[in-house]
Motif scaffolding. Structure first.
Motif, PDB file in Angstrom:
ATOM      1  N   VAL A   1       5.990  20.804  -1.520  1.00 43.60           N
ATOM      2  CA  VAL A   1       6.807  20.609  -0.314  1.00 43.60           C
ATOM      3  C   VAL A   1       5.975  20.845   0.944  1.00 43.60           C
ATOM      4  N   VAL A   2       5.117  21.867   0.935  1.00 40.64           N
ATOM      5  CA  VAL A   2       4.224  22.093   2.071  1.00 40.64           C
ATOM      6  C   VAL A   2       3.312  20.874   2.246  1.00 40.64           C
ATOM      7  N   GLY A   3       2.819  20.340   1.130  1.00 36.25           N
ATOM      8  CA  GLY A   3       1.988  19.132   1.186  1.00 36.25           C
ATOM      9  C   GLY A   3       2.741  17.934   1.729  1.00 36.25           C
ATOM     10  N   PHE A   4       4.023  17.791   1.359  1.00 37.00           N
ATOM     11  CA  PHE A   4       4.836  16.676   1.878  1.00 37.00           C
ATOM     12  C   PHE A   4       4.940  16.762   3.398  1.00 37.00           C
ATOM     13  N   PHE A   5       5.210  17.967   3.900  1.00 38.58           N
ATOM     14  CA  PHE A   5       5.353  18.128   5.347  1.00 38.58           C
ATOM     15  C   PHE A   5       4.024  17.899   6.069  1.00 38.58           C
ATOM     16  N   LEU A   6       2.946  18.425   5.506  1.00 41.85           N
ATOM     17  CA  LEU A   6       1.636  18.191   6.118  1.00 41.85           C
ATOM     18  C   LEU A   6       1.281  16.706   6.104  1.00 41.85           C
ATOM     19  N   GLY A   7       1.562  16.038   4.993  1.00 39.34           N
ATOM     20  CA  GLY A   7       1.317  14.596   4.912  1.00 39.34           C
ATOM     21  C   GLY A   7       2.136  13.826   5.926  1.00 39.34           C
ATOM     22  N   GLY A   8       3.384  14.236   6.122  1.00 39.08           N
ATOM     23  CA  GLY A   8       4.227  13.592   7.127  1.00 39.08           C
ATOM     24  C   GLY A   8       3.695  13.781   8.536  1.00 39.08           C
ATOM     25  N   LEU A   9       3.233  14.986   8.831  1.00 39.61           N
ATOM     26  CA  LEU A   9       2.658  15.246  10.159  1.00 39.61           C
ATOM     27  C   LEU A   9       1.385  14.433  10.387  1.00 39.61           C
ATOM     28  N   ILE A  10       0.528  14.378   9.372  1.00 44.62           N
ATOM     29  CA  ILE A  10      -0.705  13.580   9.488  1.00 44.62           C
ATOM     30  C   ILE A  10      -0.349  12.107   9.677  1.00 44.62           C
TER      31      ILE A  10
ATOM     32  N   VAL B   1       0.843  -1.202   0.000  1.00 48.63           N
ATOM     33  CA  VAL B   1       0.000   0.000   0.000  1.00 48.63           C
ATOM     34  C   VAL B   1       0.876   1.250   0.000  1.00 48.63           C
ATOM     35  N   GLY B   2       1.913   1.263   0.833  1.00 45.25           N
ATOM     36  CA  GLY B   2       2.809   2.418   0.886  1.00 45.25           C
ATOM     37  C   GLY B   2       3.533   2.638  -0.435  1.00 45.25           C
ATOM     38  N   GLY B   3       3.995   1.555  -1.060  1.00 45.17           N
ATOM     39  CA  GLY B   3       4.663   1.680  -2.353  1.00 45.17           C
ATOM     40  C   GLY B   3       3.739   2.238  -3.416  1.00 45.17           C
ATOM     41  N   PHE B   4       2.497   1.763  -3.434  1.00 41.50           N
ATOM     42  CA  PHE B   4       1.517   2.285  -4.382  1.00 41.50           C
ATOM     43  C   PHE B   4       1.261   3.770  -4.128  1.00 41.50           C
ATOM     44  N   LEU B   5       1.051   4.149  -2.873  1.00 41.58           N
ATOM     45  CA  LEU B   5       0.767   5.547  -2.559  1.00 41.58           C
ATOM     46  C   LEU B   5       1.941   6.454  -2.905  1.00 41.58           C
ATOM     47  N   VAL B   6       3.160   6.005  -2.630  1.00 45.87           N
ATOM     48  CA  VAL B   6       4.334   6.814  -2.967  1.00 45.87           C
ATOM     49  C   VAL B   6       4.465   6.944  -4.481  1.00 45.87           C
ATOM     50  N   GLY B   7       4.308   5.840  -5.197  1.00 45.00           N
ATOM     51  CA  GLY B   7       4.398   5.887  -6.658  1.00 45.00           C
ATOM     52  C   GLY B   7       3.326   6.763  -7.269  1.00 45.00           C
ATOM     53  N   PHE B   8       2.079   6.587  -6.822  1.00 43.96           N
ATOM     54  CA  PHE B   8       0.983   7.409  -7.333  1.00 43.96           C
ATOM     55  C   PHE B   8       1.198   8.875  -6.968  1.00 43.96           C
ATOM     56  N   GLY B   9       1.558   9.129  -5.714  1.00 46.21           N
ATOM     57  CA  GLY B   9       1.759  10.505  -5.260  1.00 46.21           C
ATOM     58  C   GLY B   9       2.882  11.203  -5.995  1.00 46.21           C
ATOM     59  N   THR B  10       3.939  10.467  -6.288  1.00 49.00           N
ATOM     60  CA  THR B  10       5.067  11.049  -7.009  1.00 49.00           C
ATOM     61  C   THR B  10       4.650  11.490  -8.407  1.00 49.00           C
ATOM     62  N   ARG B  11       3.909  10.647  -9.098  1.00 51.17           N
ATOM     63  CA  ARG B  11       3.452  11.008 -10.448  1.00 51.17           C
ATOM     64  C   ARG B  11       2.421  12.130 -10.378  1.00 51.17           C
ATOM     65  N   TYR B  12       1.508  12.050  -9.423  1.00 50.84           N
ATOM     66  CA  TYR B  12       0.453  13.055  -9.301  1.00 50.84           C
ATOM     67  C   TYR B  12       1.044  14.429  -8.973  1.00 50.84           C
ATOM     68  N   ALA B  13       2.067  14.446  -8.120  1.00 50.32           N
ATOM     69  CA  ALA B  13       2.702  15.711  -7.729  1.00 50.32           C
ATOM     70  C   ALA B  13       3.716  16.191  -8.764  1.00 50.32           C
ATOM     71  N   GLY B  14       3.987  15.374  -9.773  1.00 46.84           N
ATOM     72  CA  GLY B  14       4.939  15.774 -10.800  1.00 46.84           C
ATOM     73  C   GLY B  14       6.381  15.661 -10.348  1.00 46.84           C
ATOM     74  N   GLY B  15       6.639  14.830  -9.356  1.00 46.13           N
ATOM     75  CA  GLY B  15       8.000  14.620  -8.884  1.00 46.13           C
ATOM     76  C   GLY B  15       8.017  14.209  -7.432  1.00 46.13           C
ATOM     77  N   CYS B  16       9.201  13.875  -6.962  1.00 50.09           N
ATOM     78  CA  CYS B  16       9.363  13.386  -5.597  1.00 50.09           C
ATOM     79  C   CYS B  16       9.827  14.522  -4.680  1.00 50.09           C
ATOM     80  N   THR B  17      10.051  14.179  -3.439  1.00 47.10           N
ATOM     81  CA  THR B  17      10.462  15.191  -2.456  1.00 47.10           C
ATOM     82  C   THR B  17      11.785  15.840  -2.839  1.00 47.10           C
ATOM     83  N   SER B  18      12.748  15.041  -3.280  1.00 47.37           N
ATOM     84  CA  SER B  18      14.044  15.637  -3.631  1.00 47.37           C
ATOM     85  C   SER B  18      13.919  16.523  -4.858  1.00 47.37           C
ATOM     86  N   GLY B  19      13.134  16.110  -5.831  1.00 46.52           N
ATOM     87  CA  GLY B  19      12.962  16.929  -7.029  1.00 46.52           C
ATOM     88  C   GLY B  19      12.300  18.261  -6.732  1.00 46.52           C
TER      89      GLY B  19
END
Length: 186
Positions: free
Chosen positions: A166-175, A131-149
């Protein structure tokens, strides 16, 4: 050697990162790890089935060197430069982790409750990986890139979508850590 084993201060690592980013911008390149997955799929021939992977992957060979460097660097850091000391965690954090079932909180960067083969190959562990791999893969494509990019290249280029991502990444991490993590491991 002791200097290498300690975290580098911002006034060393920050200018080194800025120098790399200025060089990439000068040569018209962008940095990001997730784009390498697309490149690897294109190398494997996925472009014959899906137009998304049909591109000139040879122009991205330089970025594959970044992945190779990350793998080699991680190996060297773990096996040659690891400093086997306890991690100085806040006692409240140690107590919270203990309540979630982490027996040796602060003794290792990778707790066995999450990073052992027993944990990974359990039904719960496999479910989290899939589930985590799917969410990361989907999220990366949906966001147009990963955290480092987004956080490194996008912010260096002053791109508003990267700031929002990046704000979304941090909010997602906090949630995740405050709401979802206790449900999974509580």
């Amino acid at each position: 050697m002791e200097y290498i084993l300690q975290p580098w201060p911002w006034y060393v690592s920050g200018p080194l990162l800025a120098m790399i980013m200025f060089t990439l911008i000068y040569f018209g390149k962008t940095f990001g790890m997730s784009s390498n997955l697309r490149t690897l799929c294109a190398i494997a021939g996925a472009g014959k089935k899906t137009p998304f992977f049909d591109f000139d992957w040879k122009s991205q060979k330089w970025n594959l060197v970044v992945v190779l460097g990350a793998i080699i660097g991680g190996f060297i850091a773990h096996f040659l430069l690891s400093n086997p000391i306890d991690i100085d965690l806040n006692p409240v954090t140690v107590e919270s982790l203990s309540q979630l079932g982490f027996e040796n909180a602060g003794k290792s960067l990778l707790p066995a409750e999450l990073y052992s083969w027993d944990a990974a190959l359990s039904l719960k562990g496999l479910s989290i990986l899939i589930v985590g791999g799917f969410l990361v893969g989907f999220g990366t494509r949906y966001a147009g890139g990963c955290t480092s990019g987004h956080a490194i290249t996008g912010l260096s280029n002053l791109q508003l979508p990267s700031l929002i991502a990046v704000v979304g990444f941090f909010l997602g991490g906090l949630i995740m850590i405050h709401l979802i993590f206790p449900l999974i491991f509580g």
